[in-house]
Design an enzyme around this catalytic site. Sequence first.
Site, PDB file in Angstrom:
ATOM      1  N   TYR A 103       0.821  -1.221   0.000  1.00 31.26           N
ATOM      2  CA  TYR A 103       0.000   0.000   0.000  1.00 31.26           C
ATOM      3  C   TYR A 103       0.850   1.263   0.000  1.00 31.26           C
ATOM      4  CZ  TYR A 103      -4.487  -2.299   0.240  1.00 31.26           C
ATOM      5  OH  TYR A 103      -5.595  -3.018  -0.083  1.00 31.26           O
ATOM      6  N   GLU A 199       2.429 -30.930  11.474  1.00 27.29           N
ATOM      7  CA  GLU A 199       1.897 -30.210  10.309  1.00 27.29           C
ATOM      8  C   GLU A 199       0.699 -29.334  10.662  1.00 27.29           C
ATOM      9  OE1 GLU A 199       0.803 -32.753   7.013  1.00 27.29           O
ATOM     10  OE2 GLU A 199      -0.225 -31.165   5.959  1.00 27.29           O
ATOM     11  N   ASP A 251       0.803 -35.498   7.665  1.00 25.63           N
ATOM     12  CA  ASP A 251      -0.133 -36.423   7.041  1.00 25.63           C
ATOM     13  C   ASP A 251       0.609 -37.330   6.067  1.00 25.63           C
ATOM     14  OD1 ASP A 251      -2.363 -35.422   8.287  1.00 25.63           O
ATOM     15  OD2 ASP A 251      -2.950 -34.090   6.616  1.00 25.63           O
TER      16      ASP A 251
END
Lengths: 370, 506
Positions: A103, A199, A251
């Site tokens: 910005y 995770e 996983d």
Amino acid sequence: MDKSTREEIGKEVIKRLKEKFGEALIANLKEEEALSLDIIVRAFSNIIFDEREQLIKLGSKTQSRAFFNVGQTRVFMQTLLVANACKSLIESGKTTSIRSLYYSTKHNIGNTKENTFEEQGESNPIIEDIEVNINALREELHLRANSKGAMVGNLTIIDSGDEIDLRKMGSGGWAVPSIVEPHTIQFKKCDAKFVLFIEKDTVWGRFNEDKFWKKHNCIIVHGGGQPPRGVRRVVKRMHEELKLPIYVLVDNDPWGFYIYSVVKQGSMKLAYESARMAVPDAKFIGLSSYDQEKYTLPDEVTIKLNDGDKKRIKELLNYKWFQKKEWRKELESMLKKGVKLELEALSSKNIAFITDTYLPEKIERKEWLS
Amino acid sequence: MVQYKEVAISEFFEKNSHLLGFDNPTKALLTVVKEAVDNSVDACEEANILPGIIVKIKSVKKDVFQVTVEDKGPGIEEKYVKKVFGKLLFGSKFKSLGEAGMQSRGQQGIGISASILYSQLTTGESALIESKVKNKMHYSCRLIIDTSKNIPIIEDEKKIESVKEQGTKITLKLKGVYRRVKGPEGFLKYVAIANPHAQITFFSPEGNKKVFKRVITKLPKKPKKVKPHPHGVELGTLIKMLARTKSRTLQAFLMNDFSKVGNTGAKEICDLVKLNLQTRPNAITREQISKLMDSMEQVKLQRPPTDCLSPIGEENIIKGLRKEYPADFVAACTRPVAVYRAIPFQIEVGLVYSKELPIDKQVNLVRFANKVPLFYQQSECGIYKAVVKTQWKRYGLQQPSGSLPIGPLVLAVHVASIWVPFISEGKQAIAPYPEIVKEIKLALSELGRKLQRYLSAEQRKYARERKRKLYERYAIEVATSLSNITGKNKDDIMGLLKKEIDKRGR
């Protein structure tokens, strides 16, 4: 590290910014040479795998970014705007998010409707270009990435002067900030014997609730999926400075396995930061593709691989940094079985199976990949 | 036409007004202006005077207009006034194919008389003719045509002293419809393009004055009369010529009545057709005439004479177009003289490209025959056909199949010939003879290539300009940043950048 060291670093970074994105270009102009920057390429074509160090690194390919080139003139102009904004930021002594930097550099050009930047997607890669090309850390540019991830465990730290006991962080844990450099975060008292990198925050929540870290005298940390810079950096520092081994629990799917690779060998996007971020000693503790048989998990807890998963596995198998035999066996077995397994699947045994049985056994028997 | 000559031609007119350009009131008004202006320009040029013409159209009452056309030409001798204006088909220009001819604006010589007749038939009023010949009295009369006898009746003759040097003025009242767009003013604009040596002043019925300025002060070269050329002569024409000739032998006929036939040529033709050089022209049979035509076609001869034509000229076309259109690019092409059916003709094409013209419309096609604009029957005209058949896409213009190209262009095509083959007596469309279409296409493609070169240069210029603007826009940001980063003066940096931009802009 104290304030004066920080100022020292700031001065050094400004010097490099001024040289590369200022003086050199004015010299170009005065000598009527092409107004152009040599920018180190961050694309896949310039990613190399350092076999000796076992790290993903950036090669030495550069690309010129010229003002007098219709295709490059806009990004050249943007590069100088970002460089200038970084310099002002360092001088002010404040830090800011990359979004607010976007910005601060976004405005109309002259009296046209054209903006210097149309979206943050234009400014983010330039920040990375600047980091690479003046060999400065994002933190040294006083820029913060979005922070995510949390940590608890047998450790006391000092964060911006405040002493924080990571044993007393309740259920949410200590939110890991994006800047975790020694001048901001210092380690004070550590009783932990290892770090468990998890995770997902939900699984991390289970471990925290069960006070796993207390029972097993460790630190648990998660990165909310793909770990941000701050988490990776703090893990690396704990490994180096506190000499703690790092175990990674993800996983059983290509995405989880890739997170392990990122923690261990670095990522392509931050290839230039691998040396500061990656922990080549990190161990993969689970979930393994063979865990279903080993722990006699029922078939209904597995999920079928979708096309995206299969494609990703094949992609990983092609990476130079995925050629270890055991790694390939894991991935190939996953592909052969055609199923994936989430950490939560272990709850089918019982809710505390993962913390009470699975993990302690794995660590005890040293059942991991490295 | 010819067989009507002896009977009342005006009756023919009444039945066939559409052939002469009086088939509707809009066209009628335009035709009257056109015929009078044609006559004036021709008269001035014949007398070596730069044409200066004043055209005035006044609204008399609903659908009735008074048209006045005045020139500063040589004027008409009193004794010829009757003949010039009064008798249909009398005009000095009337001639038939096969006679010696030259390039002139009118071709059949019935135009102005037809206008007078039309005026008389629609308003019942006679025409007012005023004429001043140098050093003579100012003569005026009213003229009316007796349509049954085809003779003019003169009334109200007056002769007065006048300070006016010379000139002719005709005033007619007629039924008509005035159109601002594609009406008399547009017609005069086209006349001005093809005749940049003429100054034309126009007063519209609304009272507006428009001056089409003279931009060149040299009169065009005068066309010469020429005899027909043997190549491509038509059977009918040849039969007519043989019947009418004053020559007593075939040899003399070939040498005298045709151009570019000498002793050798005549002998070769006769040998081919196995006719004696001394054969009497009127003794040749139909069968022999047909053979004669074939051998005339086969014998090698010089090209027809070219000095019989008076082209506008490339330079003048460019000047004419430039003065009447805002132009970014103008080009013109005058082709060498060519021949169709043994008749010399010459094609000229002019092209205007202007950013002020609409870019998404068909090009504006302006057709000329012997410097006279053609207003009607565009799609039947050979000129239109040649433009449509040209592959404009090659030259950077869009062109829907079977139609004119699209773009901000004016295309002016001029066919000059001693005999322009109009498809009807209305003289608004040229027959698409293959030779004529081919020549037009050649001229168009030459200009097309020039246009394409211009357009791609323009495109490059535009790209350069855009690039420059882009650099200039970003240079401000770059200079500000560089100045902040290095602490050096912003204006100095901007100066260095400007220098580099200028260097690249060249």
